[in-house]
Design an enzyme around this catalytic site. Structure first.
Site, mmCIF file in Angstrom:
data_model
loop_
_atom_site.group_PDB
_atom_site.id
_atom_site.type_symbol
_atom_site.label_atom_id
_atom_site.label_comp_id
_atom_site.label_asym_id
_atom_site.label_seq_id
_atom_site.Cartn_x
_atom_site.Cartn_y
_atom_site.Cartn_z
ATOM 1 N N HIS A 170 3.248 -8.385 0.634
ATOM 2 C CA HIS A 170 4.108 -8.687 1.782
ATOM 3 C C HIS A 170 4.876 -9.992 1.593
ATOM 4 O O HIS A 170 5.850 -10.243 2.295
ATOM 5 C CB HIS A 170 3.286 -8.729 3.072
ATOM 6 C CG HIS A 170 2.341 -9.879 3.184
ATOM 7 N ND1 HIS A 170 1.003 -9.775 2.892
ATOM 8 C CD2 HIS A 170 2.526 -11.165 3.557
ATOM 9 C CE1 HIS A 170 0.409 -10.937 3.096
ATOM 10 N NE2 HIS A 170 1.319 -11.791 3.496
ATOM 11 N N ASP A 201 -1.837 -4.672 -1.074
ATOM 12 C CA ASP A 201 -1.155 -5.916 -0.727
ATOM 13 C C ASP A 201 -1.184 -6.931 -1.873
ATOM 14 O O ASP A 201 -1.449 -8.110 -1.662
ATOM 15 C CB ASP A 201 -1.772 -6.526 0.538
ATOM 16 C CG ASP A 201 -0.813 -7.490 1.240
ATOM 17 O OD1 ASP A 201 0.322 -7.649 0.751
ATOM 18 O OD2 ASP A 201 -1.202 -8.083 2.267
ATOM 19 N N SER A 279 -0.968 -16.884 2.112
ATOM 20 C CA SER A 279 -0.852 -15.550 1.524
ATOM 21 C C SER A 279 -0.644 -15.633 0.022
ATOM 22 O O SER A 279 0.264 -16.302 -0.458
ATOM 23 C CB SER A 279 0.331 -14.799 2.135
ATOM 24 O OG SER A 279 0.075 -14.461 3.458
#
Length: 589
Positions: A170, A201, A279
């Site tokens: 993402h 992911d 992230s």
């Protein structure tokens, strides 16, 4: 970016004198995005769902500063600022780069200037952690012939062997440009995206500039940690520009919902602070080995310090899949829906002996390879020789059990597995070929642009989860039309290429008077022939030689247009709305 659709807003400084505790808690949720991003479109609630009561929900947040999606935000966020750096007294101090600086004692009132020659690396692996700068250009589902305004995001990543970099999928979704910056460097290097694993992911990057790889040792991977093992999360989260270190322990290990890919895979729950921008950053054990990738966190009024990490088995599967096929092929699934067999009467009725355990097949995907050998009401006793319990779990490690889908996720696309079943009190064994799950309404579009077809002002497109989120916002599961939601939750594709085709909107013109209010309604048939997918519809319309075109829609609606007049009006409508083509490129081939 199983988790307020406000995207990429600049953080605002709040006064600590006047802020109440509730305001501070809310800020930790709404300020996950630290860069500008387009505002989501206005929602279009379905009248039949406006009065539905809504239960209080837990919200999982993806912590990519670029966006927040659905119930989870991907990435990470600091809830408590705990440093993993060693504590030193008097003469030793810690600088902003996480290094220890020693200064000599002095008799003066002011401390002596630090001696930079004595700087020591606290965690050598930290030098392999990079900051990821990405420019995104998301598709515009309302106007599928164009894209939305571009926006930027920042996240984390780390260098692994083979001149490659790992980060979250993402973090580089719908990327236009990706740049990487090493710790302590002032140079940003252009990166190339090698593979994006939407389900897990994870994304794989590389940099062509040899200078980027100089003086950096790749991160080494460690074994799957045990409960209460110490972990240290390193990255570039919101709140500053330099590298950040937070520490905690592994608090849970189970099959988790990966919100970005809408899949369920093995995941670690930790209590280390994970904020927006974390992230893609690595999670290290106490030996300096990487045990996971930070990717999402739970934000709820009743929960604190709950972050999630992608563990090494999932990371290893992604890397080996890429190396084996030279591309990412995905995590295979077994296309069934199953029921627990914990009730003793149910087990007796199904002919199970007292020593037999397993789960009952409720439904089988018609497009799945196993539909050729398995049947509803079969009892799955074991998968690849591992016995399945009545609650659907299998042994994992000492004192731990895990869902049997973990066994399937260890396989690769195209692999075979031995399934033992009980059918009519007879034990049978079948070898099934595992493949990617085909959903009628896909959970993602894998970086592609939306397909569309226009005739007489009617904009036809296909339904996906990103489309529903774009049309109805984060609460699409409450606000979207009931019939579309029913298909999203329960319907199965009957054909490999089947799609749910809808009239997205009607571009007003004289030719379509009276049809202007048709919005997001499924197209069932054209001139009496069923519509299997958008390309099928486009071909039937283009080749239509009948006097009239008749579209059969959901809710027993029909649209009738004179064929010749409708096709002539299409060109003028395209010119009026500056639309370059009546159909997307994928429908022209």
């Amino acid at each position: 970016m199983k988790p307020s659709q406000k995207r990429a807003r600049k953080h605002k400084t709040q006064s600590t004198e006047n802020a109440t505790s509730s305001e501070v808690k809310e800020a930790s949720v709404t300020h996950l995005n630290d860069s500008p991003s387009p505002e989501p479109p206005e929602t279009n609630p379905s009248p039949s769902l406006l009065n539905r009561g809504r239960a209080k929900k837990r919200r999982l947040h993806n912590n990519n500063p670029s966006e927040t999606t659905e119930q989870q935000q991907r990435g990470g966020g600091v809830v408590s600022q705990r440093s993993s750096l060693p504590h030193h007294h008097h003469s030793d101090c810690t600088n902003n780069n996480g290094t220890i600086v020693s200064s000599a004692p002095t008799t003066e009132s002011l401390p002596a200037a630090p001696s930079w020659e004595t700087v020591v690396k606290v965690v050598p692996s930290m030098d392999a952690v990079v900051k990821v700068f990405c420019v995104h250009t998301d598709p515009n589902f309302s106007l599928p012939w164009q894209r939305k305004r571009q926006y930027s995001s920042g996240s984390s990543g780390f260098i692994i062997g083979g001149r490659r970099v790992l980060t979250n999928a993402h973090s580089v979704e719908h990327h236009t440009q990706v740049k990487l910056k090493k710790r302590g460097s002032d140079t940003k290097y252009l990166a190339t995206v090698l593979a994006i694993g939407t389900e897990c992911d994870i994304a794989l990057l590389t940099v062509s500039d040899d200078e980027f790889w100089e003086g950096v040792s790749p991160v080494e991977f460690g074994d799957l940690p045990a409960l209460q093992d110490a972990v240290t999360v390193v990255g570039y989260p919101i709140g500053g520009d330099t590298i950040s270190v937070t520490s905690g322990v592994v608090s849970r290990m189970e099959i988790l919902s990966y919100i970005h890919g809408s899949t369920e895979l093995l995941g670690l729950q930790i209590d280390a602070a994970i904020n927006s921008g974390n992230s893609g950053g690595p999670a290290f054990n106490d030996k300096g080995k990487c045990v996971g990738i930070a990717f999402q966190s739970l934000k709820h009024e009743d929960a604190e310090n709950i972050g999630y990490v992608i563990p090494t088995p999932v990371i290893g599967h992604f890397i080996q899949d890429y190396e084996k096929h030279n591309k990412y092929t995905g995590f295979p699934v077994i296309g069934i829906q199953w029921q627990k067999m914990e009730n003793p009467d149910l087990r007796k009725k199904m002919g199970m002996e007292s020593h037999q355990k397993g789960v009952r097949i409720r439904r089988i995907e018609p497009t799945a390879p196993e539909s050729q050998v398995l049947k509803p009401s079969d009892i799955i006793l074991s998968f690849d020789g591992v016995n399945i319990a009545n609650d659907g779990t299998v042994p994992f490690r000492h004192g731990e059990r895990i869902g049997f889908s973990y066994l399937i996720s260890q396989k690769y696309t195209g692999d075979s597995a031995l399934v033992k079943i009980l059918r009519n009190k007879e034990i049978l064994e079948f070898k099934v070929k595992l493949a990617i799950h085909k959903k009628l309404i896909p959970a993602h579009i894998s970086g592609k642009t939306p397909s569309y077809f226009i005739v007489a002002g009617f904009v036809f497109t296909t339904v996906s989860v990103p489309y529903l989120r774009s049309e109805y916002g984060k609460e699409y599961e409450f606000d979207a039309p009931v019939k579309i939601l029913e298909k999203h939750l329960h319907a199965m594709a009957q054909f490999v290429d089947e799609q749910l085709v809808v009239v997205s909107q009607v571009l007003v013109s004289d030719i379509n008077i009276g049809y202007e209010e048709i919005v997001n309604t499924q197209v069932l048939a054209f001139n009496g022939k069923p519509v299997k997918n958008l390309k099928c519809l486009a071909e039937m319309v283009e080749n239509c030689e009948d006097e009239y075109m008749e579209f059969n829609l959901d809710y027993n609606q029909i649209v009738v247009l004179e064929t010749k007049t409708a096709k002539e009006a299409t060109l003028d409508i395209l010119t009026t709305h500056c639309i370059p083509s009546a159909m997307s490129d994928d429908l022209k081939t």
